[in-house]
Design a protein around this motif. Sequence first.
Motif, PDB file in Angstrom:
ATOM      1  N   VAL A   1      30.109  50.263  34.185  1.00  0.00           N
ATOM      2  CA  VAL A   1      30.767  49.736  35.380  1.00  0.00           C
ATOM      3  C   VAL A   1      31.153  50.879  36.316  1.00  0.00           C
ATOM      4  CG1 VAL A   1      32.783  48.507  36.270  1.00  0.00           C
ATOM      5  CG2 VAL A   1      31.676  47.739  34.149  1.00  0.00           C
TER       6      VAL A   1
ATOM      7  N   GLY B   1      32.709  51.289  40.508  1.00  0.00           N
ATOM      8  CA  GLY B   1      33.130  50.503  41.654  1.00  0.00           C
ATOM      9  C   GLY B   1      33.602  51.298  42.835  1.00  0.00           C
TER      10      GLY B   1
ATOM     11  N   HIS C   1      27.532  47.758  39.741  1.00  0.00           N
ATOM     12  CA  HIS C   1      28.355  48.264  40.840  1.00  0.00           C
ATOM     13  C   HIS C   1      29.203  47.084  41.316  1.00  0.00           C
ATOM     14  CE1 HIS C   1      29.845  50.130  44.336  1.00  0.00           C
ATOM     15  NE2 HIS C   1      28.750  50.704  44.813  1.00  0.00           N
ATOM     16  N   THR C   2      30.517  47.210  41.215  1.00  0.00           N
ATOM     17  CA  THR C   2      31.374  46.088  41.623  1.00  0.00           C
ATOM     18  C   THR C   2      31.456  45.954  43.138  1.00  0.00           C
ATOM     19  OG1 THR C   2      33.426  47.367  41.691  1.00  0.00           O
ATOM     20  CG2 THR C   2      32.787  46.401  39.561  1.00  0.00           C
TER      21      THR C   2
ATOM     22  N   GLN D   1      33.514  47.734  44.963  1.00  0.00           N
ATOM     23  CA  GLN D   1      34.898  47.970  45.383  1.00  0.00           C
ATOM     24  C   GLN D   1      34.947  48.888  46.600  1.00  0.00           C
ATOM     25  OE1 GLN D   1      37.605  49.176  42.238  1.00  0.00           O
ATOM     26  NE2 GLN D   1      38.963  50.173  43.707  1.00  0.00           N
TER      27      GLN D   1
ATOM     28  N   SER E   1      30.049  55.312  48.964  1.00  0.00           N
ATOM     29  CA  SER E   1      29.271  54.714  47.885  1.00  0.00           C
ATOM     30  C   SER E   1      27.826  55.179  47.882  1.00  0.00           C
ATOM     31  CB  SER E   1      29.348  53.182  47.994  1.00  0.00           C
ATOM     32  OG  SER E   1      28.611  52.572  46.981  1.00  0.00           O
TER      33      SER E   1
ATOM     34  N   ASN F   1      24.892  44.505  42.261  1.00  0.00           N
ATOM     35  CA  ASN F   1      26.066  44.857  43.044  1.00  0.00           C
ATOM     36  C   ASN F   1      26.868  43.586  43.256  1.00  0.00           C
ATOM     37  OD1 ASN F   1      27.978  45.518  45.072  1.00  0.00           O
ATOM     38  ND2 ASN F   1      26.632  47.098  45.915  1.00  0.00           N
TER      39      ASN F   1
ATOM     40  N   GLN G   1      41.023  41.564  45.381  1.00  0.00           N
ATOM     41  CA  GLN G   1      39.917  42.380  44.888  1.00  0.00           C
ATOM     42  C   GLN G   1      39.784  42.255  43.368  1.00  0.00           C
ATOM     43  OE1 GLN G   1      39.788  46.910  45.238  1.00  0.00           O
ATOM     44  NE2 GLN G   1      38.590  46.262  47.012  1.00  0.00           N
TER      45      GLN G   1
ATOM     46  N   ILE H   1      36.436  40.638  41.566  1.00  0.00           N
ATOM     47  CA  ILE H   1      35.652  41.397  40.581  1.00  0.00           C
ATOM     48  C   ILE H   1      35.561  40.628  39.273  1.00  0.00           C
ATOM     49  CG2 ILE H   1      35.622  43.489  39.156  1.00  0.00           C
ATOM     50  CD1 ILE H   1      36.960  44.930  41.576  1.00  0.00           C
TER      51      ILE H   1
ATOM     52  N   SER I   1      38.422  48.265  39.577  1.00  0.00           N
ATOM     53  CA  SER I   1      37.259  47.777  38.835  1.00  0.00           C
ATOM     54  C   SER I   1      37.384  48.058  37.344  1.00  0.00           C
ATOM     55  CB  SER I   1      35.986  48.441  39.360  1.00  0.00           C
ATOM     56  OG  SER I   1      35.762  48.117  40.707  1.00  0.00           O
TER      57      SER I   1
ATOM     58  N   CYS J   1      37.343  44.718  35.002  1.00  0.00           N
ATOM     59  CA  CYS J   1      36.159  44.499  34.159  1.00  0.00           C
ATOM     60  C   CYS J   1      36.501  44.581  32.682  1.00  0.00           C
ATOM     61  CB  CYS J   1      35.069  45.491  34.522  1.00  0.00           C
ATOM     62  SG  CYS J   1      34.357  45.177  36.162  1.00  0.00           S
TER      63      CYS J   1
END
Length: 379
Positions: free
Chosen positions: A6, A8, A39-40, A42, A49, A64, A75, A79, A103, A107
Amino acid sequence: MLVTIVAGARPNFMKISPIIRAIKAAKAAGKDVEYRLVHTGQHYDKKMSHDFFEQLGIPEPDVNLEAGGGSQAEQTAGIMVKFEKELQQHRPDLILVVGDVTSTMACTITAKKLCIDAVHVEAGIRSGDMTMPEEINRIVTDSITDHFFTTSEVANENLRKNGVAESAIHFVGNTMIDTLYQHLDHLKQPECWASENLEVKSYYLVTLHRPANVDDPANLKRLLDSIISGTGNSKILFPVHPRTRKILEGLNYQHERLIQIDPQGYLEFIFLVKNAKAVITDSGGITEEATVLGIPCMTLRDSTERPETITIGTNELVGTDPRKLAPYLEKVRTNQWKKGGIPELWDGKTSERIVNILVKLYSNTVENTKQAKVMATVS
């Protein structure tokens, strides 16, 4: 063994890059390990990014989740909802989370509720400051994680105090430093180097984004005034975080020696750290990089989750009161800054240690699961 990795936010990308590299190497050597990169979303700004993925050689994510934006609660919820669907469609043997961003926490909670193991890279670090969202993320994540990969003995002791079994704590070092060593020979001179006539060890590098430093315009002005007054005739290079830029625009703050630039890519930013006279920051990760590079570093916070950068490295904890900065700047100007050293296992081999441990921990479990499925089919 399938590991869902993970990522983010920008701090995550430097930490997952060498882990992915180590997984690929282990698989090429015949180890039973594969990964799926999530890829979250975030951080959704290109500079925060996509550029990092390109520069660090991180492959395109398998998915993503595009869960950026909104409040902390919005957020986190976004997620979790999207990551749950991802895990249901592509169930791994474990998830691997890094650092302490939203994230990481979201997660981990999602995976554990689906009875999937979670391992936390950079576990056990604590600032003691519950006003920091990252501190809450760390505590929650470490309260339900199955295996803990740590950067220091201080982190190990924090986990022991919370009742974590010794068998679940793995002191491996710092993946951020793996990334640093892997790219030191490929740093890129940023555009501002030539346009601003910068020279090695002639400027101070400043990064500010934490609420205690930037949310109050008057306090931010006092802080910048203190930096300017304490740095003699040296230039001050300031890559401005989007959060900080809004405040500065409202202040219309300008000074001939204060050079405000956009956030930099990883290779450009480390180039600037490596060649700076000193770094002034409120970021934890930068204190680690400055320590390994031997650059004087002043942290504008009242606490730190990385005390080894102070007790061993080149960092000092200044605090958030602008008036406290002057004596530290004086030490830099007069070349009286402490020498510093590099913490144990910050040697560029952390990711290899992590992957080797994961293979030992989970290969037997995966094989037993496969055999159980075969037996069930035969029956």
